[in-house]
Design an enzyme around this catalytic site. Structure first.
Site, PDB file in Angstrom:
ATOM      1  N   ARG A 159       0.842  -1.198   0.000  1.00  0.00           N
ATOM      2  CA  ARG A 159       0.000   0.000   0.000  1.00  0.00           C
ATOM      3  C   ARG A 159       0.880   1.251   0.000  1.00  0.00           C
ATOM      4  NH1 ARG A 159      -4.748  -0.440   4.461  1.00  0.00           N
ATOM      5  NH2 ARG A 159      -4.039   1.691   4.914  1.00  0.00           N
ATOM      6  N   ARG A 170       0.606   8.151  10.461  1.00  0.00           N
ATOM      7  CA  ARG A 170      -0.738   7.590  10.703  1.00  0.00           C
ATOM      8  C   ARG A 170      -0.926   7.225  12.170  1.00  0.00           C
ATOM      9  NH1 ARG A 170      -0.301   2.882   6.689  1.00  0.00           N
ATOM     10  NH2 ARG A 170      -2.229   2.135   7.649  1.00  0.00           N
TER      11      ARG A 170
END
Ligand code: AP5
Ligand code: MG
Ligand code: ZN
Length: 216
Positions: A159, A170
């Site tokens: 990803r 994140r």
């Protein structure tokens, strides 16, 4: 059954959801998957979402709330398994309001917890099938044939937001904007704590116990 899977990036929400959707017979609704699909298709939503996802930031609430409301309005969403939504207090409030209006409140929020240092290794080693979306890990869950999906033979890819730099961002965003939702749902008596730092089969068994189902 109307459930939310809550937990930091890499907690195993997607991994568990793949199995739970079958066991419970309910749709798996992942905002991350919906955004990635929109990016792939090059839609206006995808173009908007991509800017945020690439840098590990959250897509704005009004955009995210809109797509979830639309999805939950479809006839198959009598029960559902939400993965990656809600992620902010305004998202959670909007969800409560929407579900109350249609008389189908949440049954439980599964809070999957894993120590931060474990999460980084899980995410940077993750590979996903470009065809069917199945999850793998280069060390924890390697495919039988390198780079190929066991289920459909599709190519495995990394990803775009699984680089170390974006992963750290994140995790920071999770602490700042999402972690407070555990308390939000505790106040409403919905939280079931699940230890996510064990074998996926054990995590699944604990989720079963938390939901009063003995599926081993
Ligand atoms: P999203 O796709 O939701 O990503 P995430 O929350 O960061 O979570 P992940 O999918 O990375 O982790 P997971 O918990 O599903 O773990 P997995 O099972 O894959 O969101 C992506 C982006 O979209 C966001 O950053 C944001 O920009 C945007 N977005 C999405 N929703 C939004 C919202 N509501 N509001 C605003 N923006 C939003 O497992 C990870 C790895 O670990 C795999 O390799 C797996 O094989 C391995 N693993 C899993 N379980 C175990 C285990 N028990 N033991 C060992 N390894 C394990
Ligand atoms: Mg996921
Ligand atoms: Zn596949």
């Amino acid at each position: 059954m109307r459930l939310v899977l809550l937990g930091p990036p890499g907690a195993g929400k997607g991994t568990q959801a793949q199995v739970l959707r079958e066991k419970l017979g309910i749709p798996h609704i992942s905002t991350g998957d919906m955004f990635r699909e929109a990016v792939l298709q090059g839609t206006p939503l995808g173009k908007e979402a991509q800017k945020y996802m690439e840098s590990g930031q959250l897509v704005p609430d009004e955009v995210t709330i809109g797509i979830v409301r639309e999805r939950l309005s479809q006839p198959d969403a009598v029960g559902f398994l939400l993965d990656g939504f809600p992620r902010t207090v305004p998202q959670a409030e909007s969800l409560d309001e929407f579900l109350a209006a249609s008389g189908r409140p949440l049954v439980a929020v599964l809070s999957i917890q894993v120590p931060g240092q474990v999460l980084v290794g899980r995410l940077t080693g993750r590979r996903v099938c470009s065809q069917c979306g199945a999850n793998y890990h280069i060390l924890n869950k390697p495919p039988h044939q390198a780079g190929k999906c066991d289920l459909c033979g599709g190519d495995l890819v990394q990803r775009a937001d699984d680089t170390e730099e974006t992963v750290l961002k994140r995790l920071e965003v999770y602490e700042q904007q999402t972690a407070a939702l555990v308390g939000y749902y505790q106040q409403r008596g919905l939280v079931r704590e699940v230890n996510g730092n064990q074998e996926p089969q054990k995590v699944l068994a604990d989720i079963g116990l938390a939901l009063g189902r003995d599926w081993g």
